[in-house]
Design an enzyme around this catalytic site. Structure first.
Site, PDB file in Angstrom:
ATOM      1  N   GLU A  44       1.150  -1.241   0.161  1.00  0.00           N
ATOM      2  CA  GLU A  44      -0.340   0.100   0.200  1.00  0.00           C
ATOM      3  C   GLU A  44       0.341   0.982  -0.157  1.00  0.00           C
ATOM      4  OE1 GLU A  44      -3.458   2.478   2.943  1.00  0.00           O
ATOM      5  OE2 GLU A  44      -2.695   0.945   3.282  1.00  0.00           O
ATOM      6  N   GLU A  69       5.071   4.463   3.508  1.00  0.00           N
ATOM      7  CA  GLU A  69       4.735   6.002   4.417  1.00  0.00           C
ATOM      8  C   GLU A  69       6.066   6.881   4.226  1.00  0.00           C
ATOM      9  OE1 GLU A  69       1.389   7.592   4.864  1.00  0.00           O
ATOM     10  OE2 GLU A  69       3.197   9.215   4.969  1.00  0.00           O
ATOM     11  N   ASP A 118      -3.130  11.542  -1.511  1.00  0.00           N
ATOM     12  CA  ASP A 118      -2.987  13.543  -1.905  1.00  0.00           C
ATOM     13  C   ASP A 118      -3.422  13.132  -3.079  1.00  0.00           C
ATOM     14  OD1 ASP A 118      -1.943  13.782   0.972  1.00  0.00           O
ATOM     15  OD2 ASP A 118      -0.583  13.035   0.567  1.00  0.00           O
ATOM     16  N   LYS A 122      -3.876  20.950  -7.749  1.00  0.00           N
ATOM     17  CA  LYS A 122      -3.012  22.126  -8.363  1.00  0.00           C
ATOM     18  C   LYS A 122      -2.738  21.863  -9.994  1.00  0.00           C
ATOM     19  CE  LYS A 122      -2.710  25.592  -5.419  1.00  0.00           C
ATOM     20  NZ  LYS A 122      -2.313  26.287  -4.443  1.00  0.00           N
ATOM     21  N   ASP A 154     -12.654   9.235  -2.018  1.00  0.00           N
ATOM     22  CA  ASP A 154     -13.613   9.888  -2.109  1.00  0.00           C
ATOM     23  C   ASP A 154     -13.602  11.477  -3.244  1.00  0.00           C
ATOM     24  OD1 ASP A 154     -11.716  11.952  -1.069  1.00  0.00           O
ATOM     25  OD2 ASP A 154     -13.374  12.943  -0.042  1.00  0.00           O
ATOM     26  N   THR A 191     -10.538   2.338   5.188  1.00  0.00           N
ATOM     27  CA  THR A 191      -9.125   3.265   5.565  1.00  0.00           C
ATOM     28  C   THR A 191      -9.374   4.218   6.685  1.00  0.00           C
ATOM     29  OG1 THR A 191      -9.198   4.618   3.891  1.00  0.00           O
ATOM     30  CG2 THR A 191      -8.115   2.282   3.604  1.00  0.00           C
ATOM     31  N   GLU A 192      -8.328   5.041   7.197  1.00  0.00           N
ATOM     32  CA  GLU A 192      -8.879   5.688   8.734  1.00  0.00           C
ATOM     33  C   GLU A 192      -9.879   7.556   7.338  1.00  0.00           C
ATOM     34  OE1 GLU A 192      -5.875   4.494   8.409  1.00  0.00           O
ATOM     35  OE2 GLU A 192      -5.493   3.383  10.971  1.00  0.00           O
ATOM     36  N   TYR A 193      -9.538   7.061   6.698  1.00  0.00           N
ATOM     37  CA  TYR A 193      -9.718   8.845   5.900  1.00  0.00           C
ATOM     38  C   TYR A 193     -10.942   8.355   5.410  1.00  0.00           C
ATOM     39  CZ  TYR A 193      -6.221  12.158   5.419  1.00  0.00           C
ATOM     40  OH  TYR A 193      -5.076  13.519   5.564  1.00  0.00           O
ATOM     41  N   GLU A 194     -11.250   7.041   4.265  1.00  0.00           N
ATOM     42  CA  GLU A 194     -12.646   6.385   4.337  1.00  0.00           C
ATOM     43  C   GLU A 194     -13.935   6.358   4.944  1.00  0.00           C
ATOM     44  OE1 GLU A 194     -11.907   3.028   2.485  1.00  0.00           O
ATOM     45  OE2 GLU A 194     -14.388   2.137   2.403  1.00  0.00           O
TER      46      GLU A 194
HETATM   47  N1  SAM Z   1      -4.341   5.910   2.618  1.00  0.00           N
HETATM   48  C1  SAM Z   1      -4.423   5.912   4.283  1.00  0.00           C
HETATM   49  C2  SAM Z   1      -6.507   6.290   4.029  1.00  0.00           C
HETATM   50  O1  SAM Z   1      -7.216   6.087   3.369  1.00  0.00           O
HETATM   51  O2  SAM Z   1      -6.878   6.798   5.871  1.00  0.00           O
HETATM   52  C3  SAM Z   1      -3.847   7.567   4.113  1.00  0.00           C
HETATM   53  C4  SAM Z   1      -4.460   9.594   3.279  1.00  0.00           C
HETATM   54  S1  SAM Z   1      -3.710   9.807   3.026  1.00  0.00           S
HETATM   55  C5  SAM Z   1      -4.356  11.436   2.439  1.00  0.00           C
HETATM   56  C6  SAM Z   1      -2.149   9.939   2.407  1.00  0.00           C
HETATM   57  C7  SAM Z   1      -0.994   9.287   2.385  1.00  0.00           C
HETATM   58  O3  SAM Z   1       0.218   9.043   1.423  1.00  0.00           O
HETATM   59  C8  SAM Z   1      -0.192  10.183   3.332  1.00  0.00           C
HETATM   60  O4  SAM Z   1       0.127   9.389   4.630  1.00  0.00           O
HETATM   61  C9  SAM Z   1       1.141  11.034   3.046  1.00  0.00           C
HETATM   62  O5  SAM Z   1       2.332  10.978   3.953  1.00  0.00           O
HETATM   63  C10 SAM Z   1       1.263   9.556   2.091  1.00  0.00           C
HETATM   64  N2  SAM Z   1       2.382   9.357   0.961  1.00  0.00           N
HETATM   65  C11 SAM Z   1       2.022  10.906  -0.111  1.00  0.00           C
HETATM   66  N3  SAM Z   1       2.658  10.959  -0.784  1.00  0.00           N
HETATM   67  C12 SAM Z   1       3.939   9.398  -0.313  1.00  0.00           C
HETATM   68  C13 SAM Z   1       5.239   9.458  -1.403  1.00  0.00           C
HETATM   69  N4  SAM Z   1       5.494  10.276  -2.895  1.00  0.00           N
HETATM   70  N5  SAM Z   1       5.718   7.916  -0.392  1.00  0.00           N
HETATM   71  C14 SAM Z   1       4.757   7.158   0.937  1.00  0.00           C
HETATM   72  N6  SAM Z   1       3.897   7.878   1.295  1.00  0.00           N
HETATM   73  C15 SAM Z   1       3.063   9.388   0.577  1.00  0.00           C
END
Ligand code: SAM
Length: 219
Positions: A44, A69, A118, A122, A154, A191-194
């Site tokens: 993941e 992460e 994320d 932009k 989402d 997931t937490e965000y979901e």
């Molecule tokens: N997947 C989790 C969830 O659905 O609850 C977290 C979603 S959060 C919006 C996105 C995560 O991806 C963040 O913790 C961010 O630090 C990580 N992330 C973003 N770009 C990354 C990268 N290039 N390498 C590793 N992690 C990354």
């Protein structure tokens, strides 16, 4: 994700090498030695606080999982889950996914999960989106032939962009849901965000795409 500075995070990660793999570049091409079996490996990318990867590992003991992460202050929450769950089939890597090929060789990975990546809305930040063509290339470089990406979000804009990016790259669409929680899809692990966004009433989009084998797509 809002980041709270946790100066102790790095030390804590170093204390649990059985879960947060130190010097992961040394395991390139030999992750089966780390897990001590030849089971499929699913990763993941952007694992956040690790609920998905931990619950998947509990539900599928015959699959190995790695959560990737970028931020140590975030991955410590995933580490806490693993310390409590004591699962043999899940590890964490505190690395930047932009450098996946430093840590994985071709055929090391059977599936990539992208959950609530994320959105970087932009245009000038397009290259940071985890479904940008350069990331799709780096996943291809570490996946088995015919390997898959399973993606959910989402964010409608990111989902539409990603479908286009997958299609332009030549990936095959295997599964599509425009409202996952109202679909008959079984075995979804939130997931937490979901959880957070679906509680707000947001619709969850999900797709599965597959890299083509050399023989596929030729007619
Ligand atoms: N997947 C989790 C969830 O659905 O609850 C977290 C979603 S959060 C919006 C996105 C995560 O991806 C963040 O913790 C961010 O630090 C990580 N992330 C973003 N770009 C990354 C990268 N290039 N390498 C590793 N992690 C990354």
């Amino acid at each position: 994700m809002r980041l709270r500075n946790k100066p102790w995070a790095k030390d804590k990660i170093d204390q649990y090498p059985q879960y947060a793999v130190p010097n992961p570049e040394l395991n390139k091409g030999k992750w089966d030695e780390v897990f001590e079996n030849n089971n499929p490996l699913h990763i993941e990318v952007g694992t956040g606080k690790g609920r998905f990867i931990t619950e998947m590992a509990k539900a599928h003991p015959d699959i190995n999982y790695i959560g990737i992460e970028l931020y140590d202050s975030v991955i410590v929450a995933a580490l806490d889950r693993l310390i409590e769950a004591e699962l043999p089939n899940v590890k964490l890597l505190n690395i930047n996914a932009a450098e996946l090929d430093k840590y994985f060789a071709k055929n090391d990975v059977d599936r990539v999960y992208l959950n609530f990546s994320d959105p970087w809305p932009k245009t000038r930040h397009e290259k940071r989106r985890l479904t940008y063509k350069e990331f799709l290339k780096s996943y291809e470089n570490i996946l088995v032939d015919g390997g898959e990406i399973h993606f959910k979000t989402d964010n409608q804009g990111l989902f539409e962009y990603s479908l286009m990016s997958f299609s332009e790259y030549g990936l095959l669409l295997k599964f599509l849901s425009l409202d996952l929680h109202k679909s008959d899809f079984e075995g979804n692990i939130m997931t937490e965000y979901e959880q957070k966004f679906s509680e707000k009433g947001n619709r969850i989009y999900r797709c599965e795409v597959k890299y083509q084998n050399d023989t596929e797509g030729q007619s």
